[in-house]
Motif scaffolding. Structure first.
Motif, mmCIF file in Angstrom:
data_model
loop_
_atom_site.group_PDB
_atom_site.id
_atom_site.type_symbol
_atom_site.label_atom_id
_atom_site.label_comp_id
_atom_site.label_asym_id
_atom_site.label_seq_id
_atom_site.Cartn_x
_atom_site.Cartn_y
_atom_site.Cartn_z
ATOM 1 N N CYS A 135 -3.116 -2.579 -14.432
ATOM 2 C CA CYS A 135 -4.374 -2.467 -15.185
ATOM 3 C C CYS A 135 -4.199 -1.588 -16.421
ATOM 4 O O CYS A 135 -3.969 -2.104 -17.525
ATOM 5 N N LEU A 143 -8.419 -3.895 -1.119
ATOM 6 C CA LEU A 143 -7.145 -3.602 -1.777
ATOM 7 C C LEU A 143 -5.989 -4.283 -1.033
ATOM 8 O O LEU A 143 -5.122 -4.917 -1.650
ATOM 9 N N CYS A 172 -1.178 2.794 -13.855
ATOM 10 C CA CYS A 172 -0.791 1.633 -13.054
ATOM 11 C C CYS A 172 -0.610 0.420 -13.957
ATOM 12 O O CYS A 172 -1.504 0.092 -14.747
ATOM 13 N N TYR A 216 -2.401 -4.283 -7.791
ATOM 14 C CA TYR A 216 -2.561 -5.673 -7.382
ATOM 15 C C TYR A 216 -1.399 -6.455 -8.002
ATOM 16 O O TYR A 216 -1.397 -6.709 -9.213
ATOM 17 N N VAL A 220 -1.364 1.306 -5.240
ATOM 18 C CA VAL A 220 -2.744 0.843 -5.426
ATOM 19 C C VAL A 220 -2.807 -0.344 -6.383
ATOM 20 O O VAL A 220 -3.877 -0.738 -6.830
ATOM 21 N N PHE A 241 0.824 -1.205 0.000
ATOM 22 C CA PHE A 241 0.000 0.000 0.000
ATOM 23 C C PHE A 241 0.866 1.267 0.000
ATOM 24 O O PHE A 241 2.051 1.238 0.338
#
Lengths: 200, 148
Positions: free
Chosen positions: A70, A139, A67, A101, A99, A9
């Motif tokens: 994505c 998240l 990011c 994954y 942020v 995070f």
């Protein structure tokens, strides 16, 4: 060639870990500098962490304003191809945005560059964990669940009881990872880096 | 999702920004030509708001450091006051204008240093739980004195 995806995070201390990990791998010999390339992903329209890393003397590539888990997955693959072509490093440290994954990043890399040996290390913030847990639970879970190594950072800023609660809470999201308590503003034990580098 | 919430700069076919060099002429509709060159932009990414900012502070590095620290704390407090969550608020402060003039003859060397009187700030504020308009308003209010 190994790729370590460093997730976690915002504000958890990823960049501090990256600097020490790169120093551990490169050692004192500046001739070894291109053994490691840091691929830095920042979500803002201005990049900050890459400047700090470059000032520390490392090879840094930067993808910013999005990011790579994505919206910039395509750019990630292109960026990795370019790093391999230009430097052919032994290790790529991919610092994800706060942020991201990380498992999505690994899937993208595995799909396009299946020969790369890819592992995930996630950095967590012991001081803010309990405060962030409820509002950011999805998240945080998504960042932790596929990690092979989890670093609980800033342990010097919490008391023992709080740390115990944080550890228990983090393990509910991933009990299979190797766990290490660190304070990235101080020297990190080399055992931690060997675990990160050896993770499969 | 990546949505730009700052639409301050209107373009036309004569715009020299270079952002639309690849657009075919037929797509140059006026309403498609407003995007941001503003020093503050706010975007939505998934559940987060990403505010980016650039501005100058016209004073020494030491004073700018104190000013910027105060401004960023102000942003943090206002986001929290609205019930938002701070991901992180970061900024990089760079001194501009430090110079040193060298004057050398056969047997003498002289240096004249000039301290910089301006600093450049670039930063990002990533927050959760408030509206894009609220973050934009907070950033504009905090940095207002230093925006062109």
């Amino acid at each position: 060639m190994k790729v370590i995806i460093l997730g976690g995070f915002l504000g958890s201390g990823k960049t501090s870990v990256v600097i020490q990990l790169a120093r551990h791998v490169i050692g004192a010999d500046s001739e070894n500098r291109t053994k490691v390339v840091i691929l830095e992903n920042e979500i803002g329209e201005v990049s900050i962490d890459d400047k700090i890393l470059q000032n520390s003397g490392y090879e840094v590539a930067n993808l910013f304003s999005g990011c790579v888990c994505c919206t910039m997955a395509g750019e990630l693959v292109l960026g990795l191809h370019k790093i391999i072509e230009d430097f052919n490093p032994e290790l790529i440290i991919m610092e994800a945005t706060g942020v991201a994954y990380p498992e999505n990043i690994r899937k993208t890399i595995n799909h396009s560059l299946p020969d790369l040996d890819c592992s995930i290390t996630c950095v967590t913030d012991a001081k803010r964990w309990l405060r962030l847990l409820r509002p950011m639970e999805m998240l945080l879970e998504g960042q932790l669940d596929a990690a092979e190594v989890i670093l609980i950072n800033k342990v010097d800023l919490v008391d023992e009881d709080s740390l115990s609660k944080v550890e228990d809470s983090i393990r509910t999201f991933n009990s299979n990872a190797q766990f290490f308590n660190i304070s990235a503003t101080q020297r990190i034990d080399p055992i931690v880096f060997e675990a990160i580098l050896g993770a499969k | 999702m990546n949505t730009d919430h700052s639409k301050h700069h209107h373009h036309d076919e004569n715009c020299s920004c270079g952002c639309h060099d690849d657009h075919p002429e037929s797509s140059h509709q006026p309403e498609q030509h407003h995007h941001s060159h503003h020093p503050i932009t706010v975007k939505i990414h998934d559940t987060s708001l990403v505010g980016s900012y650039k501005f100058d502070i016209d004073t020494s590095f030491e004073e700018s450091e104190t000013i910027l620290d105060g401004l960023l704390k102000q942003v943090s407090q206002q986001v929290t006051a609205l019930g938002g969550i701070i991901g992180h608020i970061k900024a990089l402060l760079n001194a501009q204008g430090n110079s040193c003039m060298f004057s050398i003859t056969e047997d003498e060397s002289d240096k004249h240093r000039t301290a910089g009187s301006s600093c450049h700030v670039e930063g990002v504020a990533i927050v959760f739980g408030i509206l894009p308009e609220q973050l934009e308003r907070i950033l504009n209010k905090a940095f207002n004195l230093y925006l062109d």
